[in-house]
Every structure is written in C-alpha cells, then in structure tokens.
Design a protein around this motif. Structure first.
Motif, PDB file in Angstrom:
ATOM      1  N   ALA A  47       0.813  -1.217   0.000  1.00  0.00           N
ATOM      2  CA  ALA A  47       0.000   0.000   0.000  1.00  0.00           C
ATOM      3  C   ALA A  47       0.848   1.269   0.000  1.00  0.00           C
ATOM      4  CB  ALA A  47      -0.925  -0.006   1.212  1.00  0.00           C
ATOM      5  N   SER A  48       2.020   1.207   0.618  1.00  0.00           N
ATOM      6  CA  SER A  48       2.837   2.414   0.784  1.00  0.00           C
ATOM      7  C   SER A  48       3.884   2.604  -0.308  1.00  0.00           C
ATOM      8  CB  SER A  48       3.557   2.371   2.135  1.00  0.00           C
ATOM      9  OG  SER A  48       4.508   1.322   2.167  1.00  0.00           O
ATOM     10  N   GLN A  54      11.933  -1.924   4.663  1.00  0.00           N
ATOM     11  CA  GLN A  54      11.728  -0.570   5.181  1.00  0.00           C
ATOM     12  C   GLN A  54      10.592  -0.556   6.203  1.00  0.00           C
ATOM     13  OE1 GLN A  54      11.281   1.048   1.185  1.00  0.00           O
ATOM     14  NE2 GLN A  54      12.837   2.595   1.689  1.00  0.00           N
ATOM     15  N   VAL A  55       9.523  -1.290   5.918  1.00  0.00           N
ATOM     16  CA  VAL A  55       8.398  -1.354   6.851  1.00  0.00           C
ATOM     17  C   VAL A  55       8.840  -1.993   8.159  1.00  0.00           C
ATOM     18  CG1 VAL A  55       6.112  -2.369   7.263  1.00  0.00           C
ATOM     19  CG2 VAL A  55       6.651  -1.347   5.036  1.00  0.00           C
ATOM     20  N   TYR A  56       9.592  -3.093   8.085  1.00  0.00           N
ATOM     21  CA  TYR A  56      10.073  -3.741   9.307  1.00  0.00           C
ATOM     22  C   TYR A  56      10.959  -2.801  10.122  1.00  0.00           C
ATOM     23  CZ  TYR A  56       8.286  -8.386   8.193  1.00  0.00           C
ATOM     24  OH  TYR A  56       7.471  -9.449   7.950  1.00  0.00           O
ATOM     25  N   LEU A  59       8.660  -0.320  11.896  1.00  0.00           N
ATOM     26  CA  LEU A  59       7.934  -0.969  12.987  1.00  0.00           C
ATOM     27  C   LEU A  59       8.852  -1.320  14.151  1.00  0.00           C
ATOM     28  CD1 LEU A  59       5.543  -3.289  10.957  1.00  0.00           C
ATOM     29  CD2 LEU A  59       5.006  -1.102  12.060  1.00  0.00           C
ATOM     30  N   GLY A  60      10.119  -1.553  13.847  1.00  0.00           N
ATOM     31  CA  GLY A  60      11.074  -1.912  14.895  1.00  0.00           C
ATOM     32  C   GLY A  60      11.625  -0.728  15.668  1.00  0.00           C
ATOM     33  N   GLN A  61      11.354   0.474  15.214  1.00  0.00           N
ATOM     34  CA  GLN A  61      11.897   1.676  15.881  1.00  0.00           C
ATOM     35  C   GLN A  61      11.133   1.970  17.142  1.00  0.00           C
ATOM     36  OE1 GLN A  61      11.786   4.768  12.930  1.00  0.00           O
ATOM     37  NE2 GLN A  61      13.577   3.970  11.872  1.00  0.00           N
TER      38      GLN A  61
END
Length: 61
Positions: A47-48, A54-56, A59-61
């Motif tokens: 979707a992005s 990059q998404v992981y 989310l991990g930050q």
C-alpha cells in the motif's frame, strides 16, 4: 516583488518538511500495523510503495 530565500535557509526548510513527512508516514504505518484489523508488513509495503524491509525497520523503531 519576490524575495529569494538564502539557499541555506531553503535547504533547512526542505529538510524540516522531509522530517515532518517522514514522522507522519511512520506514525501511519505503525497505526496500520496496530489497527483493527491489523495490516501485515507485506500489506503495508504494497500500500505504501515501500519495501518490506523498510516497513520492518519502521515498525522496529
């Protein structure tokens, strides 16, 4: 009459705008992952337009 901004000031403004956009994007991705129904990192990536890695990272930050 148009006032031309100092190039350094224009760069600072552009960087500030980029940081604002990145913060908003990251918050939206985290909300999508925690939402009801929660989206998977793969669905968020599709979707992005970002990669799953990059998404992981977001989310991990």
């Amino acid at each position: 009459m148009t006032v031309t901004a100092d190039p350094a000031e224009r760069i600072r403004e552009a960087v500030a705008q980029l940081e604002k956009w990145r913060t908003e994007r990251d918050a939206a991705i985290r909300a999508a992952a925690a939402g009801e129904p929660a989206l998977s990192p793969t669905e968020i990536a599709r979707a992005s337009g970002l990669s799953r890695m990059q998404v992981y990272r977001i989310l991990g930050q």
